[in-house]
Write a protein that holds these residues in place. Structure first.
Motif, PDB file in Angstrom:
ATOM      1  N   THR A  85      68.218   4.502  12.369  1.00  0.00           N
ATOM      2  CA  THR A  85      69.519   5.192  12.497  1.00  0.00           C
ATOM      3  C   THR A  85      70.491   4.169  12.317  1.00  0.00           C
ATOM      4  O   THR A  85      70.658   3.282  12.874  1.00  0.00           O
ATOM      5  CB  THR A  85      69.368   5.858  14.019  1.00  0.00           C
ATOM      6  OG1 THR A  85      68.212   6.624  13.995  1.00  0.00           O
ATOM      7  CG2 THR A  85      70.745   6.719  13.987  1.00  0.00           C
ATOM      8  N   PHE A  99      61.449   4.625  11.247  1.00  0.00           N
ATOM      9  CA  PHE A  99      63.092   5.157  10.903  1.00  0.00           C
ATOM     10  C   PHE A  99      64.033   4.339  11.565  1.00  0.00           C
ATOM     11  O   PHE A  99      63.693   3.788  12.433  1.00  0.00           O
ATOM     12  CB  PHE A  99      63.272   6.691  11.408  1.00  0.00           C
ATOM     13  CG  PHE A  99      62.450   7.882  10.633  1.00  0.00           C
ATOM     14  CD1 PHE A  99      62.695   8.581   9.473  1.00  0.00           C
ATOM     15  CD2 PHE A  99      61.262   8.105  11.402  1.00  0.00           C
ATOM     16  CE1 PHE A  99      61.880   9.109   8.884  1.00  0.00           C
ATOM     17  CE2 PHE A  99      60.424   8.995  10.928  1.00  0.00           C
ATOM     18  CZ  PHE A  99      60.875   9.506   9.577  1.00  0.00           C
ATOM     19  N   VAL A 132      72.783  -0.825  11.805  1.00  0.00           N
ATOM     20  CA  VAL A 132      71.538  -0.441  12.409  1.00  0.00           C
ATOM     21  C   VAL A 132      72.039  -0.044  14.043  1.00  0.00           C
ATOM     22  O   VAL A 132      72.212  -0.887  14.768  1.00  0.00           O
ATOM     23  CB  VAL A 132      70.299  -1.176  12.114  1.00  0.00           C
ATOM     24  CG1 VAL A 132      69.158  -0.686  13.062  1.00  0.00           C
ATOM     25  CG2 VAL A 132      70.057  -1.222  10.775  1.00  0.00           C
ATOM     26  N   GLN A 171      74.831   3.574  11.426  1.00  0.00           N
ATOM     27  CA  GLN A 171      76.303   4.109  11.410  1.00  0.00           C
ATOM     28  C   GLN A 171      76.541   3.903   9.889  1.00  0.00           C
ATOM     29  O   GLN A 171      76.814   2.672   9.586  1.00  0.00           O
ATOM     30  CB  GLN A 171      76.944   3.378  12.374  1.00  0.00           C
ATOM     31  CG  GLN A 171      78.618   3.699  12.509  1.00  0.00           C
ATOM     32  CD  GLN A 171      78.666   5.233  12.859  1.00  0.00           C
ATOM     33  OE1 GLN A 171      77.969   5.641  13.806  1.00  0.00           O
ATOM     34  NE2 GLN A 171      79.544   6.016  12.186  1.00  0.00           N
ATOM     35  N   LEU A 178      76.377   8.843  11.866  1.00  0.00           N
ATOM     36  CA  LEU A 178      75.238   8.437  12.184  1.00  0.00           C
ATOM     37  C   LEU A 178      74.280   9.442  11.418  1.00  0.00           C
ATOM     38  O   LEU A 178      74.201  10.449  11.074  1.00  0.00           O
ATOM     39  CB  LEU A 178      74.856   8.630  13.486  1.00  0.00           C
ATOM     40  CG  LEU A 178      75.471   7.928  14.622  1.00  0.00           C
ATOM     41  CD1 LEU A 178      75.021   8.168  15.902  1.00  0.00           C
ATOM     42  CD2 LEU A 178      75.097   6.425  14.291  1.00  0.00           C
ATOM     43  N   LYS A 179      73.191   8.457  10.531  1.00  0.00           N
ATOM     44  CA  LYS A 179      72.281   9.054   9.717  1.00  0.00           C
ATOM     45  C   LYS A 179      70.922   8.399   9.921  1.00  0.00           C
ATOM     46  O   LYS A 179      71.042   7.058  10.205  1.00  0.00           O
ATOM     47  CB  LYS A 179      72.628   8.838   8.347  1.00  0.00           C
ATOM     48  CG  LYS A 179      73.937   9.526   7.876  1.00  0.00           C
ATOM     49  CD  LYS A 179      73.750  11.014   7.314  1.00  0.00           C
ATOM     50  CE  LYS A 179      74.930  11.756   6.873  1.00  0.00           C
ATOM     51  NZ  LYS A 179      74.769  12.920   6.142  1.00  0.00           N
ATOM     52  N   LYS A 180      69.872   9.160   9.800  1.00  0.00           N
ATOM     53  CA  LYS A 180      68.606   8.499  10.195  1.00  0.00           C
ATOM     54  C   LYS A 180      67.735   8.601   8.578  1.00  0.00           C
ATOM     55  O   LYS A 180      67.822   9.326   7.958  1.00  0.00           O
ATOM     56  CB  LYS A 180      67.635   9.594  10.784  1.00  0.00           C
ATOM     57  CG  LYS A 180      66.669   8.977  11.339  1.00  0.00           C
ATOM     58  CD  LYS A 180      65.895  10.058  12.476  1.00  0.00           C
ATOM     59  CE  LYS A 180      64.655   9.681  12.932  1.00  0.00           C
ATOM     60  NZ  LYS A 180      64.100  10.700  14.055  1.00  0.00           N
ATOM     61  N   TYR A 181      67.224   7.304   8.440  1.00  0.00           N
ATOM     62  CA  TYR A 181      66.557   6.921   7.159  1.00  0.00           C
ATOM     63  C   TYR A 181      65.115   6.332   7.470  1.00  0.00           C
ATOM     64  O   TYR A 181      64.956   5.781   8.211  1.00  0.00           O
ATOM     65  CB  TYR A 181      67.400   6.052   6.112  1.00  0.00           C
ATOM     66  CG  TYR A 181      68.652   6.572   5.768  1.00  0.00           C
ATOM     67  CD1 TYR A 181      69.195   7.464   4.882  1.00  0.00           C
ATOM     68  CD2 TYR A 181      69.819   5.966   6.559  1.00  0.00           C
ATOM     69  CE1 TYR A 181      70.261   7.758   4.523  1.00  0.00           C
ATOM     70  CE2 TYR A 181      71.083   6.261   6.334  1.00  0.00           C
ATOM     71  CZ  TYR A 181      71.252   7.436   5.298  1.00  0.00           C
ATOM     72  OH  TYR A 181      72.706   7.757   5.055  1.00  0.00           O
ATOM     73  N   THR A 241      63.204   3.538  15.324  1.00  0.00           N
ATOM     74  CA  THR A 241      62.100   4.301  15.978  1.00  0.00           C
ATOM     75  C   THR A 241      60.923   4.597  15.153  1.00  0.00           C
ATOM     76  O   THR A 241      60.920   4.757  13.921  1.00  0.00           O
ATOM     77  CB  THR A 241      62.865   5.810  16.289  1.00  0.00           C
ATOM     78  OG1 THR A 241      63.264   6.329  15.077  1.00  0.00           O
ATOM     79  CG2 THR A 241      64.126   5.587  17.411  1.00  0.00           C
TER      80      THR A 241
END
Length: 74
Positions: A55, A53, A32, A57, A62-65, A36
């Motif tokens: 973010t 959310f 992480v 690695q 980098l992805k936002k879930y 946010t």
């Protein structure tokens, strides 16, 4: 998932935590880098439920879930 569960996850998942991303075709783990919270008001001032959310690695970058897709690794 209700707000109490989301608040519990928010308290457990912090920047630097290792999480498993759920609901993916294969197990994905990530570190992480940000937590946010989206806006909780519409433009006209009415309230709406705010999404939290994470973010992370991941091997794919980098992805936002959504936070409720994340399971913290203790």
């Amino acid at each position: 998932m209700n707000q109490a569960n989301i608040d519990s996850l928010t308290a457990r998942i912090k920047v630097g935590s290792l999480v498993q991303i759920l609901f993916q075709a294969e197990p994905i783990f990530g570190l992480v880098v940000a937590v946010t919270k989206a806006e909780n008001k519409y433009r006209d001032g009415r309230k709406k439920r705010a999404m939290t959310f994470v973010t992370a690695q991941t091997p794919a970058g980098l992805k936002k879930y959504p936070i409720f897709w994340c399971d913290p690794i203790e």
